[in-house]
Write a protein that holds these residues in place. Structure first.
Motif, PDB file in Angstrom:
ATOM      1  N   THR A  51       1.349  -5.629  -5.848  1.00  0.00           N
ATOM      2  CA  THR A  51       0.190  -5.505  -4.965  1.00  0.00           C
ATOM      3  C   THR A  51       0.573  -5.516  -3.489  1.00  0.00           C
ATOM      4  N   SER A  52       1.866  -5.467  -3.190  1.00  0.00           N
ATOM      5  CA  SER A  52       2.271  -5.495  -1.781  1.00  0.00           C
ATOM      6  C   SER A  52       1.712  -4.264  -1.070  1.00  0.00           C
ATOM      7  N   GLY A  53       1.093  -4.503   0.077  1.00  0.00           N
ATOM      8  CA  GLY A  53       0.497  -3.430   0.850  1.00  0.00           C
ATOM      9  C   GLY A  53      -0.936  -3.098   0.467  1.00  0.00           C
ATOM     10  N   LEU A  54      -1.409  -3.616  -0.662  1.00  0.00           N
ATOM     11  CA  LEU A  54      -2.804  -3.406  -1.048  1.00  0.00           C
ATOM     12  C   LEU A  54      -3.691  -4.438  -0.348  1.00  0.00           C
ATOM     13  N   PRO A  55      -4.987  -4.153  -0.193  1.00  0.00           N
ATOM     14  CA  PRO A  55      -5.897  -5.159   0.368  1.00  0.00           C
ATOM     15  C   PRO A  55      -5.843  -6.462  -0.425  1.00  0.00           C
ATOM     16  N   ALA A  56      -6.136  -7.554   0.242  1.00  0.00           N
ATOM     17  CA  ALA A  56      -5.940  -8.905  -0.291  1.00  0.00           C
ATOM     18  C   ALA A  56      -6.667  -9.170  -1.600  1.00  0.00           C
ATOM     19  N   HIS A  57      -7.805  -8.523  -1.859  1.00  0.00           N
ATOM     20  CA  HIS A  57      -8.550  -8.816  -3.087  1.00  0.00           C
ATOM     21  C   HIS A  57      -7.807  -8.368  -4.349  1.00  0.00           C
ATOM     22  N   TYR A  58      -6.724  -7.607  -4.206  1.00  0.00           N
ATOM     23  CA  TYR A  58      -5.927  -7.201  -5.359  1.00  0.00           C
ATOM     24  C   TYR A  58      -4.857  -8.226  -5.737  1.00  0.00           C
ATOM     25  N   ASP A  59      -4.580  -9.195  -4.879  1.00  0.00           N
ATOM     26  CA  ASP A  59      -3.547 -10.195  -5.181  1.00  0.00           C
ATOM     27  C   ASP A  59      -3.901 -10.974  -6.441  1.00  0.00           C
TER      28      ASP A  59
END
Length: 173
Positions: free
Chosen positions: A151-159
């Protein structure tokens, strides 16, 4: 009511963020995972690349969304399929209940075909049964739940998120 779909422009940025805030505030009342505040640069880039869209009626923006032809972190090996990916649909509350996602789907079918895409895809974070039912009523097949690997680089809600995947397969002639 006559709805028109067009690319968003830099004059729409404040309204886009207003609609994102409304959507996020709603998400906070219903779900434990909600949208973060998105980086303005992300939206500006989408606008400059003609990937940020709006649906307009009576001079008002009814909803906004973004598109891409590439989504490897969410769709992993399926990303190699020729697909149109739809992200971040946010509706103006004044237009809710008017079938906006269905209108986006009809537009997306034409847009995807014009761009030689075989699939229309979306995702949503979590196991949201209401959204799963709604998106399937709009024509999407539910592909199930997936734990994202990177999820690196994706918006935080994907963590650390479980993601629901959706797809429409276009007919090829």
């Amino acid at each position: 009511m006559n709805f028109q779909i067009q690319n968003s422009n830099k004059n729409d940025i404040e309204e886009i963020f207003r609609l994102y805030k409304i959507a996020t505030d709603y998400q906070k009342t219903k779900f434990s995972v909600h949208w973060p505040v998105f980086d303005r640069t992300l939206i500006e880039t989408e606008i400059s690349e003609n990937r940020q869209w709006k649906m307009v009626a009576n001079g008002q923006i009814a909803c906004v969304w973004a598109t891409t032809f590439n989504d490897p972190q969410i769709w992993e090996e399926r990303n190699y399929d020729q697909s149109l990916y739809i992200h971040r649909i946010a509706a103006n509350p004044e237009f809710r209940g008017q079938g906006l996602v269905g209108k986006i789907v009809e537009w997306a079918k034409v847009y995807a075909a014009q761009n030689q895409r075989q699939f229309i895809r979306m995702d949503t974070v979590g196991n949201n049964l209401g959204l799963i039912n709604y998106y399937t009523k709009c024509g999407f097949d539910f592909f199930g739940l997936v734990k994202l690997k990177n999820t690196s680089g994706l918006p935080a809600h994907y963590d650390n998120a479980i993601v629901s995947l959706f797809q429409i397969t276009l007919n090829r002639k």
